[in-house]
Design a protein around this motif. Structure first.
Motif, PDB file in Angstrom:
ATOM      1  N   GLN A 107      48.063  68.095  86.215  1.00 58.03           N
ATOM      2  CA  GLN A 107      47.131  67.352  85.364  1.00 58.03           C
ATOM      3  C   GLN A 107      45.700  67.509  85.871  1.00 58.03           C
ATOM      4  OE1 GLN A 107      48.490  63.244  84.818  1.00 58.03           O
ATOM      5  NE2 GLN A 107      50.593  63.984  84.701  1.00 58.03           N
ATOM      6  N   ARG A 108      45.524  67.439  87.180  1.00 54.95           N
ATOM      7  CA  ARG A 108      44.176  67.594  87.747  1.00 54.95           C
ATOM      8  C   ARG A 108      43.612  68.982  87.444  1.00 54.95           C
ATOM      9  NH1 ARG A 108      46.915  64.910  92.251  1.00 54.95           N
ATOM     10  NH2 ARG A 108      46.327  62.688  92.238  1.00 54.95           N
ATOM     11  N   ARG A 109      44.467  70.004  87.496  1.00 56.13           N
ATOM     12  CA  ARG A 109      44.002  71.358  87.165  1.00 56.13           C
ATOM     13  C   ARG A 109      43.567  71.441  85.705  1.00 56.13           C
ATOM     14  NH1 ARG A 109      48.554  72.775  90.293  1.00 56.13           N
ATOM     15  NH2 ARG A 109      49.773  73.278  88.419  1.00 56.13           N
ATOM     16  N   HIS A 110      44.307  70.792  84.827  1.00 56.82           N
ATOM     17  CA  HIS A 110      43.962  70.827  83.404  1.00 56.82           C
ATOM     18  C   HIS A 110      42.698  70.025  83.123  1.00 56.82           C
ATOM     19  CE1 HIS A 110      47.531  73.045  82.740  1.00 56.82           C
ATOM     20  NE2 HIS A 110      48.376  72.033  82.845  1.00 56.82           N
ATOM     21  N   VAL A 111      42.446  68.985  83.914  1.00 57.24           N
ATOM     22  CA  VAL A 111      41.186  68.247  83.782  1.00 57.24           C
ATOM     23  C   VAL A 111      40.023  69.178  84.099  1.00 57.24           C
ATOM     24  CG1 VAL A 111      39.754  66.419  84.767  1.00 57.24           C
ATOM     25  CG2 VAL A 111      42.160  65.964  84.267  1.00 57.24           C
ATOM     26  N   SER A 123      39.947  72.461  83.931  1.00 59.13           N
ATOM     27  CA  SER A 123      39.815  73.559  82.963  1.00 59.13           C
ATOM     28  C   SER A 123      39.497  73.068  81.560  1.00 59.13           C
ATOM     29  CB  SER A 123      41.103  74.385  82.927  1.00 59.13           C
ATOM     30  OG  SER A 123      42.185  73.616  82.400  1.00 59.13           O
ATOM     31  N   GLY A 124      39.690  71.778  81.321  1.00 58.80           N
ATOM     32  CA  GLY A 124      39.428  71.224  79.995  1.00 58.80           C
ATOM     33  C   GLY A 124      40.487  71.547  78.966  1.00 58.80           C
ATOM     34  N   ASP A 125      41.690  71.881  79.418  1.00 55.47           N
ATOM     35  CA  ASP A 125      42.790  72.226  78.510  1.00 55.47           C
ATOM     36  C   ASP A 125      43.518  70.948  78.101  1.00 55.47           C
ATOM     37  OD1 ASP A 125      45.003  73.201  77.189  1.00 55.47           O
ATOM     38  OD2 ASP A 125      45.297  74.886  78.563  1.00 55.47           O
ATOM     39  N   LEU A 126      43.106  70.372  76.966  1.00 52.66           N
ATOM     40  CA  LEU A 126      43.650  69.083  76.550  1.00 52.66           C
ATOM     41  C   LEU A 126      45.113  69.169  76.128  1.00 52.66           C
ATOM     42  CD1 LEU A 126      40.693  67.577  74.489  1.00 52.66           C
ATOM     43  CD2 LEU A 126      41.122  67.492  76.941  1.00 52.66           C
ATOM     44  N   ALA A 127      45.477  70.247  75.437  1.00 52.37           N
ATOM     45  CA  ALA A 127      46.864  70.380  74.986  1.00 52.37           C
ATOM     46  C   ALA A 127      47.807  70.486  76.179  1.00 52.37           C
ATOM     47  CB  ALA A 127      47.004  71.600  74.082  1.00 52.37           C
ATOM     48  N   ALA A 128      47.422  71.281  77.176  1.00 51.96           N
ATOM     49  CA  ALA A 128      48.256  71.424  78.373  1.00 51.96           C
ATOM     50  C   ALA A 128      48.321  70.111  79.141  1.00 51.96           C
ATOM     51  CB  ALA A 128      47.721  72.536  79.265  1.00 51.96           C
ATOM     52  N   PHE A 129      47.205  69.389  79.198  1.00 49.87           N
ATOM     53  CA  PHE A 129      47.204  68.093  79.882  1.00 49.87           C
ATOM     54  C   PHE A 129      48.166  67.133  79.190  1.00 49.87           C
ATOM     55  CE2 PHE A 129      45.977  63.785  80.734  1.00 49.87           C
ATOM     56  CZ  PHE A 129      45.622  63.787  82.082  1.00 49.87           C
ATOM     57  N   ALA A 130      48.147  67.128  77.848  1.00 49.81           N
ATOM     58  CA  ALA A 130      49.023  66.217  77.102  1.00 49.81           C
ATOM     59  C   ALA A 130      50.488  66.503  77.416  1.00 49.81           C
ATOM     60  CB  ALA A 130      48.762  66.337  75.607  1.00 49.81           C
ATOM     61  N   VAL A 131      50.840  67.780  77.572  1.00 49.39           N
ATOM     62  CA  VAL A 131      52.211  68.142  77.893  1.00 49.39           C
ATOM     63  C   VAL A 131      52.594  67.613  79.271  1.00 49.39           C
ATOM     64  CG1 VAL A 131      53.773  70.065  78.396  1.00 49.39           C
ATOM     65  CG2 VAL A 131      52.263  70.176  76.405  1.00 49.39           C
ATOM     66  N   VAL A 133      46.760  64.253  72.452  1.00 50.86           N
ATOM     67  CA  VAL A 133      45.664  65.205  72.248  1.00 50.86           C
ATOM     68  C   VAL A 133      44.556  64.563  71.418  1.00 50.86           C
ATOM     69  CG1 VAL A 133      45.017  67.411  71.222  1.00 50.86           C
ATOM     70  CG2 VAL A 133      47.157  67.214  72.479  1.00 50.86           C
ATOM     71  N   ALA A 134      44.936  63.834  70.352  1.00 51.78           N
ATOM     72  CA  ALA A 134      43.933  63.170  69.515  1.00 51.78           C
ATOM     73  C   ALA A 134      43.121  62.164  70.320  1.00 51.78           C
ATOM     74  CB  ALA A 134      44.621  62.474  68.339  1.00 51.78           C
ATOM     75  N   LEU A 135      43.796  61.406  71.178  1.00 51.32           N
ATOM     76  CA  LEU A 135      43.122  60.397  71.991  1.00 51.32           C
ATOM     77  C   LEU A 135      42.105  61.042  72.929  1.00 51.32           C
ATOM     78  CD1 LEU A 135      42.789  57.527  73.097  1.00 51.32           C
ATOM     79  CD2 LEU A 135      44.751  57.952  74.579  1.00 51.32           C
ATOM     80  N   HIS A 160      38.216  60.424  73.163  1.00 46.59           N
ATOM     81  CA  HIS A 160      37.744  59.740  74.372  1.00 46.59           C
ATOM     82  C   HIS A 160      37.905  60.671  75.575  1.00 46.59           C
ATOM     83  CE1 HIS A 160      37.638  55.878  72.197  1.00 46.59           C
ATOM     84  NE2 HIS A 160      38.775  56.272  71.663  1.00 46.59           N
ATOM     85  N   PRO A 161      37.005  61.643  75.757  1.00 43.23           N
ATOM     86  CA  PRO A 161      37.142  62.608  76.856  1.00 43.23           C
ATOM     87  C   PRO A 161      37.226  61.957  78.234  1.00 43.23           C
ATOM     88  CG  PRO A 161      35.456  63.306  75.305  1.00 43.23           C
ATOM     89  CD  PRO A 161      35.832  61.913  74.917  1.00 43.23           C
ATOM     90  N   ASP A 162      36.587  60.799  78.410  1.00 38.79           N
ATOM     91  CA  ASP A 162      36.631  60.114  79.701  1.00 38.79           C
ATOM     92  C   ASP A 162      38.026  59.584  80.014  1.00 38.79           C
ATOM     93  OD1 ASP A 162      36.184  58.372  77.465  1.00 38.79           O
ATOM     94  OD2 ASP A 162      35.855  56.735  78.868  1.00 38.79           O
ATOM     95  N   ARG A 163      38.867  59.511  78.999  1.00 37.47           N
ATOM     96  CA  ARG A 163      40.217  58.982  79.169  1.00 37.47           C
ATOM     97  C   ARG A 163      41.093  59.932  79.992  1.00 37.47           C
ATOM     98  NH1 ARG A 163      42.945  54.574  79.952  1.00 37.47           N
ATOM     99  NH2 ARG A 163      45.072  55.296  80.189  1.00 37.47           N
ATOM    100  N   ILE A 164      40.748  61.206  80.025  1.00 35.02           N
ATOM    101  CA  ILE A 164      41.582  62.198  80.710  1.00 35.02           C
ATOM    102  C   ILE A 164      41.661  61.869  82.197  1.00 35.02           C
ATOM    103  CG2 ILE A 164      41.932  64.645  81.150  1.00 35.02           C
ATOM    104  CD1 ILE A 164      40.184  65.205  78.699  1.00 35.02           C
ATOM    105  N   ALA A 165      40.496  61.702  82.834  1.00 39.36           N
ATOM    106  CA  ALA A 165      40.487  61.377  84.264  1.00 39.36           C
ATOM    107  C   ALA A 165      41.106  60.010  84.516  1.00 39.36           C
ATOM    108  CB  ALA A 165      39.060  61.415  84.793  1.00 39.36           C
ATOM    109  N   GLN A 166      40.910  59.074  83.587  1.00 43.12           N
ATOM    110  CA  GLN A 166      41.494  57.735  83.752  1.00 43.12           C
ATOM    111  C   GLN A 166      43.017  57.794  83.710  1.00 43.12           C
ATOM    112  OE1 GLN A 166      39.807  55.093  84.610  1.00 43.12           O
ATOM    113  NE2 GLN A 166      41.669  53.838  84.707  1.00 43.12           N
ATOM    114  N   ASN A 167      43.565  58.685  82.875  1.00 45.63           N
ATOM    115  CA  ASN A 167      45.014  58.854  82.834  1.00 45.63           C
ATOM    116  C   ASN A 167      45.550  59.278  84.194  1.00 45.63           C
ATOM    117  OD1 ASN A 167      45.490  58.118  80.215  1.00 45.63           O
ATOM    118  ND2 ASN A 167      45.905  60.164  79.461  1.00 45.63           N
ATOM    119  N   VAL A 168      44.838  60.193  84.855  1.00 46.06           N
ATOM    120  CA  VAL A 168      45.265  60.655  86.169  1.00 46.06           C
ATOM    121  C   VAL A 168      45.264  59.487  87.159  1.00 46.06           C
ATOM    122  CG1 VAL A 168      44.721  62.174  88.114  1.00 46.06           C
ATOM    123  CG2 VAL A 168      44.487  63.009  85.772  1.00 46.06           C
ATOM    124  N   THR A 169      44.223  58.667  87.107  1.00 52.30           N
ATOM    125  CA  THR A 169      44.140  57.504  87.988  1.00 52.30           C
ATOM    126  C   THR A 169      45.305  56.547  87.753  1.00 52.30           C
ATOM    127  OG1 THR A 169      41.727  57.641  88.081  1.00 52.30           O
ATOM    128  CG2 THR A 169      42.726  55.519  88.639  1.00 52.30           C
TER     129      THR A 169
END
Length: 229
Positions: free
Chosen positions: A128-132, A134-142, A176-178, A182-191
């Motif tokens: 997940q951190r790697r996808h954050v 690279s900005g790959d939202l679809a891969a992060f969602a998986v 992916v829609a979320l 809300h791009p800031d949500r990606i790092a928050q998900n990791v936390t």
């Protein structure tokens, strides 16, 4: 005595790889496009465009679209095409409610967490951190979805695992829609995933369940706050 003809030599690469059936290729193409939002809610897909994109005739396109309609991703309109359905507010509520019920129960059942589970969750967090980065939202969602599914699976209830698997497509699409909204949500998900992992590592079932509930509650608030397509 007649001689026996030598058999022809065979090579592993002599036969080309067999393609999946045409309808399956169209199905995968459209479904992936809907899940990763290349085809957003409200998009009208035509048989001709899809046939050209995948390189098939229109007959397998119709078969694939009918299949996707039964899964609730599309609505077919004769002689017009297929409309990609937006995610409804009711669907969001139903998915999150089901996830809370399943995931709170299973995260408690996963305590004490076996080393194999903790190691796997660490791997998924690293991905997940790697996808954050690279900005790959679809891969992060998986990977996000896999993190939760791994905990559900380790609870050992096969019926709940199968029920949870049925939510997969809806989870990926909403995720992916979320993150687009809300791009800031990606790092928050990791936390928040890290908090769940640390509670499991500590063997604290109450803290793990509270972390799961807080995580899913934040997701529901954000998804409900915007239009999900």
């Amino acid at each position: 005595m007649p001689s026996v003809p030598a058999s022809a030599p065979t090579t592993a690469a002599s036969a080309p790889a067999k393609l999946p059936p045409a309808a399956d290729r169209v199905y995968q193409h459209v479904k992936q496009g809907v899940l990763d939002r290349r085809y957003e809610g409200g998009t009208l897909l035509t048989e001709g465009e899809l046939a050209e994109a995948v390189g098939v005739s229109r007959t397998p396109v119709r078969e694939a679209l009918l299949r996707l309609e039964t899964e609730g991703l599309l609505r077919l309109y004769p002689k017009k095409g297929a409309l990609v359905l937006p995610v409804s507010a009711q669907e969001i509520a139903d998915v999150v409610e089901t996830r809370v019920l399943v995931e709170e129960f299973t995260v408690r059942r996963a305590v004490p967490a076996p080393p194999a589970l903790l190691a796997r969750l660490e791997e998924l967090l690293a991905a997940q951190r790697r996808h954050v980065e690279s900005g790959d939202l679809a891969a992060f969602a998986v990977e996000d979805r896999c993190f939760h599914a791994e905990i559900v699976r380790h609870a050992g209830n096969q019926i709940l695992s199968r029920l949870y698997d049925q939510l997969r497509d809806r989870q990926l699409r909403m995720g992916v829609a979320l993150m687009h909204a809300h791009p800031d949500r990606i790092a928050q998900n990791v936390t928040e995933h890290t908090e769940i992992l640390e509670a499991l590592r500590a063997g604290d079932a109450d803290a793990a369940a509270a972390a799961v509930r807080a995580h899913l509650s934040r997701v529901e608030v954000l998804v409900r706050g915007g239009e999900v397509r």
